[in-house]
Design a protein around this motif. Structure first.
Motif, mmCIF file in Angstrom:
data_model
loop_
_atom_site.group_PDB
_atom_site.id
_atom_site.type_symbol
_atom_site.label_atom_id
_atom_site.label_comp_id
_atom_site.label_asym_id
_atom_site.label_seq_id
_atom_site.Cartn_x
_atom_site.Cartn_y
_atom_site.Cartn_z
ATOM 1 N N ILE A 155 47.621 37.745 35.448
ATOM 2 C CA ILE A 155 48.576 36.782 34.891
ATOM 3 C C ILE A 155 48.354 36.606 33.395
ATOM 4 O O ILE A 155 49.310 36.512 32.621
ATOM 5 N N LYS A 156 47.100 36.586 32.972
ATOM 6 C CA LYS A 156 46.806 36.452 31.538
ATOM 7 C C LYS A 156 47.417 37.616 30.767
ATOM 8 O O LYS A 156 48.050 37.427 29.719
ATOM 9 N N SER A 157 47.249 38.838 31.295
ATOM 10 C CA SER A 157 47.836 40.008 30.632
ATOM 11 C C SER A 157 49.354 39.950 30.647
ATOM 12 O O SER A 157 50.017 40.345 29.678
ATOM 13 N N ALA A 158 49.920 39.451 31.753
ATOM 14 C CA ALA A 158 51.374 39.314 31.843
ATOM 15 C C ALA A 158 51.884 38.326 30.799
ATOM 16 O O ALA A 158 52.914 38.562 30.153
ATOM 17 N N GLU A 159 51.170 37.228 30.625
ATOM 18 C CA GLU A 159 51.562 36.225 29.626
ATOM 19 C C GLU A 159 51.469 36.785 28.220
ATOM 20 O O GLU A 159 52.277 36.434 27.345
ATOM 21 N N GLU A 160 50.507 37.669 28.002
ATOM 22 C CA GLU A 160 50.326 38.277 26.674
ATOM 23 C C GLU A 160 51.231 39.494 26.479
ATOM 24 O O GLU A 160 51.232 40.102 25.410
ATOM 25 N N ASN A 161 51.974 39.844 27.533
ATOM 26 C CA ASN A 161 52.919 40.966 27.479
ATOM 27 C C ASN A 161 52.215 42.293 27.175
ATOM 28 O O ASN A 161 52.730 43.130 26.425
ATOM 29 N N THR A 162 51.020 42.476 27.786
ATOM 30 C CA THR A 162 50.259 43.697 27.534
ATOM 31 C C THR A 162 50.155 44.601 28.759
ATOM 32 O O THR A 162 49.394 45.570 28.748
ATOM 33 N N LEU A 163 50.907 44.296 29.804
ATOM 34 C CA LEU A 163 50.851 45.126 31.006
ATOM 35 C C LEU A 163 51.517 46.483 30.761
ATOM 36 O O LEU A 163 52.566 46.564 30.111
ATOM 37 N N LEU A 164 50.893 47.528 31.273
ATOM 38 C CA LEU A 164 51.493 48.862 31.221
ATOM 39 C C LEU A 164 52.326 49.034 32.487
ATOM 40 O O LEU A 164 51.791 49.171 33.586
ATOM 41 N N CYS A 165 53.624 49.028 32.330
ATOM 42 C CA CYS A 165 54.541 49.029 33.472
ATOM 43 C C CYS A 165 55.038 50.436 33.803
ATOM 44 O O CYS A 165 55.052 51.325 32.939
ATOM 45 N N ILE A 166 55.446 50.607 35.045
ATOM 46 C CA ILE A 166 56.005 51.883 35.493
ATOM 47 C C ILE A 166 57.273 52.200 34.704
ATOM 48 O O ILE A 166 57.463 53.307 34.207
ATOM 49 N N LYS A 167 58.124 51.214 34.595
ATOM 50 C CA LYS A 167 59.339 51.309 33.800
ATOM 51 C C LYS A 167 59.871 49.895 33.617
ATOM 52 O O LYS A 167 59.795 49.076 34.531
ATOM 53 N N ASP A 168 60.369 49.609 32.438
ATOM 54 C CA ASP A 168 60.877 48.271 32.157
ATOM 55 C C ASP A 168 59.818 47.232 32.555
ATOM 56 O O ASP A 168 58.705 47.282 32.044
ATOM 57 N N ARG A 169 60.124 46.346 33.506
ATOM 58 C CA ARG A 169 59.179 45.295 33.897
ATOM 59 C C ARG A 169 58.630 45.513 35.315
ATOM 60 O O ARG A 169 58.086 44.598 35.923
ATOM 61 N N PHE A 170 58.745 46.741 35.825
ATOM 62 C CA PHE A 170 58.179 47.066 37.134
ATOM 63 C C PHE A 170 56.691 47.346 36.975
ATOM 64 O O PHE A 170 56.301 48.287 36.276
ATOM 65 N N VAL A 171 55.863 46.541 37.633
ATOM 66 C CA VAL A 171 54.414 46.674 37.489
ATOM 67 C C VAL A 171 53.776 46.967 38.848
ATOM 68 O O VAL A 171 54.076 46.313 39.847
ATOM 69 N N LEU A 172 52.907 47.982 38.882
ATOM 70 C CA LEU A 172 52.228 48.374 40.110
ATOM 71 C C LEU A 172 50.989 47.504 40.311
ATOM 72 O O LEU A 172 50.145 47.404 39.412
ATOM 73 N N VAL A 173 50.884 46.888 41.484
ATOM 74 C CA VAL A 173 49.760 45.992 41.769
ATOM 75 C C VAL A 173 49.104 46.391 43.090
ATOM 76 O O VAL A 173 49.726 47.040 43.939
ATOM 77 N N GLU A 174 47.856 45.999 43.249
ATOM 78 C CA GLU A 174 47.114 46.310 44.470
ATOM 79 C C GLU A 174 46.215 45.145 44.842
ATOM 80 O O GLU A 174 45.971 44.231 44.046
ATOM 81 N N MET A 175 45.695 45.207 46.072
ATOM 82 C CA MET A 175 44.700 44.249 46.545
ATOM 83 C C MET A 175 43.405 45.002 46.834
ATOM 84 O O MET A 175 43.385 46.234 46.955
ATOM 85 N N SER A 176 42.324 44.266 46.973
ATOM 86 C CA SER A 176 41.090 44.837 47.495
ATOM 87 C C SER A 176 41.330 45.226 48.946
ATOM 88 O O SER A 176 42.113 44.587 49.656
ATOM 89 N N TYR A 177 40.651 46.276 49.415
ATOM 90 C CA TYR A 177 40.776 46.665 50.816
ATOM 91 C C TYR A 177 39.956 45.760 51.739
ATOM 92 O O TYR A 177 40.066 45.857 52.961
ATOM 93 N N LEU A 178 39.131 44.890 51.139
ATOM 94 C CA LEU A 178 38.258 44.030 51.945
ATOM 95 C C LEU A 178 38.948 42.769 52.430
ATOM 96 O O LEU A 178 38.777 42.348 53.570
#
Length: 244
Positions: free
Chosen positions: A106-129
């Motif tokens: 969220i901090k990176s999103a607020e700073e607009n520094t996320l590297l997105c797939i295209k436009d504002r599409f961002v790939l996210v994941e969870m821990s497998y645990l």
């Protein structure tokens, strides 16, 4: 009756020669993917042979494990391009990142520094645990900031396999689902393939990705699919064209 006994196709045969991949780990020495430029080259050549015409590779940004930043990811891309410019152009190599769902996201999103797939599409994941604390609040904040979260490989989170309602809630929260292609050939085990098939059957898969880390992943594309929902899979593969 004949359709019941129809042979399953190889996964590789379902990949069009215009395929755009939105999830892989091909940049060198940056996460658990390619360990050097030679391995990056091997992976890219293998993907190009499969029909991948555009590859948006996505190294992990996972605080405490892979502490990547836009600078480290750009640096790895620049190093690879510097040594293999023709190959990088041949597969139209681009880059983004696969972000752990966490407060730093969220901090990176607020700073607009996320590297997105295209436009504002961002790939996210969870821990497998286990699922992240405040999962739905984080997704809500991402959406409020104008991003479109794409959840990587939802079928691989074993802690949700017996709680189907959570998948529905994630979709209701505005989360796109990206299926790992190797899930349909049984690469990650029977239970993952079963959930992948169910998600496809319920039209819950929006996009697909290779999640290629090493040559064994490339080789596994030459296995036969083990799912029933082939039409839904082909539809999801085609949907990736929005990222071209």
């Amino acid at each position: 009756m004949l359709s019941i006994f129809k042979k399953k196709p190889l996964l590789a045969s379902l990949i069009p020669n215009t395929f755009c991949d939105i999830h892989s780990h091909c940049l060198p020495q940056i996460d658990d993917g390619a360990q050097d430029i030679n391995e990056s080259k091997t992976l890219l050549l293998g993907m190009q042979k499969l029909g991948f015409s555009k590859i948006i590779t996505t190294p992990h940004t996972f605080p405490g494990l892979w502490d990547n930043t836009p600078a480290t990811i750009t640096g790895a891309y620049t190093a690879l391009y510097g040594q293999e410019p023709e190959l990088c152009n041949l597969v139209e190599l681009g880059f983004a990142s696969e972000y752990l769902i966490s407060k730093p996201l969220i901090k990176s999103a607020e700073e607009n520094t996320l590297l997105c797939i295209k436009d504002r599409f961002v790939l996210v994941e969870m821990s497998y645990l286990n699922p992240p604390l405040g999962l739905f609040d984080i997704l809500f904040q991402l959406k409020a900031l104008g991003y479109f979260p794409i959840l990587a490989h939802p079928e691989r989170y074993f802690f949700y396999h017996d709680t189907w309602r959570v998948y529905e809630k994630l979709k209701e929260a505005g989360c796109y689902f990206q299926l790992n292609l190797l899930s349909v050939v049984g690469y990650y085990g029977t239970s993952v393939t079963k959930i992948a098939d169910k998600l496809l059957a319920h039209n819950m898969i929006d996009f697909v990705g290779s999640d290629i880390h090493h040559k064994r992943h490339v080789d596994a594309f030459y296995r036969k699919i083990k799912i029933k929902s082939q039409t839904a899979l082909e539809k999801a593969i085609h949907a990736n064209q929005v990222f071209v």
